[in-house]
Design an enzyme around this catalytic site. Structure first.
Site, PDB file in Angstrom:
ATOM      1  N   CYS A 114     -69.222 -60.928 -35.609  1.00  0.00           N
ATOM      2  CA  CYS A 114     -70.077 -62.051 -35.189  1.00  0.00           C
ATOM      3  C   CYS A 114     -71.464 -61.610 -34.723  1.00  0.00           C
ATOM      4  CB  CYS A 114     -69.390 -62.847 -34.077  1.00  0.00           C
ATOM      5  SG  CYS A 114     -67.851 -63.530 -34.658  1.00  0.00           S
ATOM      6  N   HIS A 279     -74.470 -67.370 -31.217  1.00  0.00           N
ATOM      7  CA  HIS A 279     -73.367 -67.341 -32.177  1.00  0.00           C
ATOM      8  C   HIS A 279     -72.450 -68.525 -31.903  1.00  0.00           C
ATOM      9  CE1 HIS A 279     -69.942 -66.250 -34.446  1.00  0.00           C
ATOM     10  NE2 HIS A 279     -69.207 -65.958 -33.389  1.00  0.00           N
ATOM     11  N   ASN A 309     -66.597 -71.656 -36.833  1.00  0.00           N
ATOM     12  CA  ASN A 309     -67.132 -70.308 -36.627  1.00  0.00           C
ATOM     13  C   ASN A 309     -67.234 -69.629 -37.989  1.00  0.00           C
ATOM     14  OD1 ASN A 309     -67.602 -67.622 -36.045  1.00  0.00           O
ATOM     15  ND2 ASN A 309     -66.007 -67.435 -34.481  1.00  0.00           N
TER      16      ASN A 309
END
Ligand code: ACO
Length: 352
Positions: A114, A279, A309
């Site tokens: 990420c 993020h 995500n």
């Protein structure tokens, strides 16, 4: 004269199939209410069978090249961040280079999950400012659906197919804390250095491998022989294991910490920020980070509700949406921040 790296263009694509929370309840014991309440996610996109990370990256790259108004042959370096490559090796960078028809330009694969896009920004900035490259294509792309434990894809997509049996539903539900969070997408940016004050101002990056087992794939690795076995597959050890609470805790402490530290080091206050692009792992994480930093809603952008995500792709997707909707304006001070498996975390500051 100051030399800084500018973002000339951005673009993104998602997987082809829109999957709402209620669709996931067809496969496992979950609900729209649970997913929204715990994560803020309302929907995500999955690729159709046969679409890989490089396929999505290629489309995102073409959009970023068009947005930057450059000839693709001006790209002389590719930096590719993904944790879901098409193959165990080689990485996606070289495959993308060949599919874009970019001759023999170097292609670097990075795997910081990420935080991949932020690490990619730092590496690209160093290459550009040291003369190692003139124009970089930076990608963050993921196809997470290969991790999903179920086989009832047609049923999920409403294209016929059998509903899962009770045993299959129980198996699918075993991984529900993770599977509901992720989506497939790719984001791309074209970067170039110029003489002037606008551009990337600085970075602060960290890693801590001591907690890597809080989010990792236990099997499919060369610490065992052979690196993948039928037993691993039968037990679901090819699917990520996650200690969600620990990841959550790390994210809500380390992300604000690194934003504060970087802005202070570069001579700014948190109030100077025009926009925070974090993020997109969980809306509740980002709300906690926002609260910790004392930023108003107008200075924080979230889109996890629509995409879930997408790991290395979240930040370039958010940046593209902000650039194209006017949420980022010339001269704005923008902070990117992320934390992900590894664990790796960090922030970057941009004068847009
Ligand atoms: N649907 C319904 N119920 C569920 C689901 C689901 N999808 N998932 C878990 N549950 C249940 C659990 O079984 C548990 O039930 P129980 O109380 O009967 O035992 C209950 O819900 C609570 O489960 P918790 O895991 O304690 O829930 P929590 O509030 O911690 O939320 C979550 C879980 C959303 C995963 C949260 O911990 C989180 O977001 N953590 C961060 C995860 C993350 O960001 N991961 C990606 C990192 S980025 C990267 O590098 C890839």
């Amino acid at each position: 004269m100051t030399t800084r790296t500018q973002i000339l263009g951005t673009g993104f694509v998602t997987g082809e199939k829109l999957v709402k929370n209620a669709d996931l309840a067809k496969l496992m014991d979950t609900s729209d209410e649970w997913i929204r309440e715990r994560s803020g996610i309302e929907q995500r996109y999955y690729v159709k069978a046969g679409t890989g990370t490089t396929d999505l990256a290629l489309q995102a790259a073409e959009k970023a090249i068009a947005d930057a108004k450059i000839d693709k042959h001006e790209i002389d370096y590719i930096v590719f961040a993904t944790m879901t490559p098409d193959h165990y090796f080689p990485g996606c960078g070289g495959i993308l280079q060949s599919r874009l028809g970019l001759g023999n330009v170097p292609a670097l694969d990075i795997r910081q999950q990420c935080t991949g896009f932020i690490y990619g920004l730092q590496v690209s900035d160093a290459l550009l400012r040291s003369g190692g490259a003139k124009t970089i294509l930076l990608i963050g792309a993921e196809v997470h659906t290969g991790f999903m434990p179920w086989t009832q894809w047609d049923h999920l997509f409403g294209e016929g197919g059998e509903a899962p049996s009770d045993a299959e539903r129980a198996w699918n539900s075993k991984f529900r804390d993770r599977t509901v969070l992720f989506g497939d997408a790719a984001g791309a940016a074209i970067l170039r250095a110029h003489d002037g004050e606008r551009g990337l101002l600085g970075f602060e990056l960290h890693s801590d491998g001591s907690t890597f087992k809080d989010l990792y794939v236990p099997a499919v690795g060369f610490a065992q022989r052979p690196y993948v076995t039928p037993k691993d597959y039968a037990e679901g050890r090819h699917i990520p294991e996650m200690n969600g609470r620990s990841v959550f805790k790390q994210a809500v402490t380390r992300m604000p910490e690194v934003v504060k530290s970087l802005t202070a080091r570069l001579g700014h206050k948190i109030e100077d920020l025009d926009l925070l692009i974090a993020h997109q792992a969980n809306l509740r994480i980002n709300e906690a980070v926002q609260k910790h930093l004392g930023l108003p809603d107008t200075k924080v952008f979230n889109n996890i509700q629509r995409y879930g995500n997408t790991t290395a792709a979240t930040i370039p997707i958010a940046l593209d949406e902000c650039r194209k909707s006017g949420r980022v304006k010339e001269g704005d001070l923008v902070c990117f921040v992320g934390l992900g498996a590894g664990f790796h975390w960090g922030a970057a500051l941009l004068r847009a």
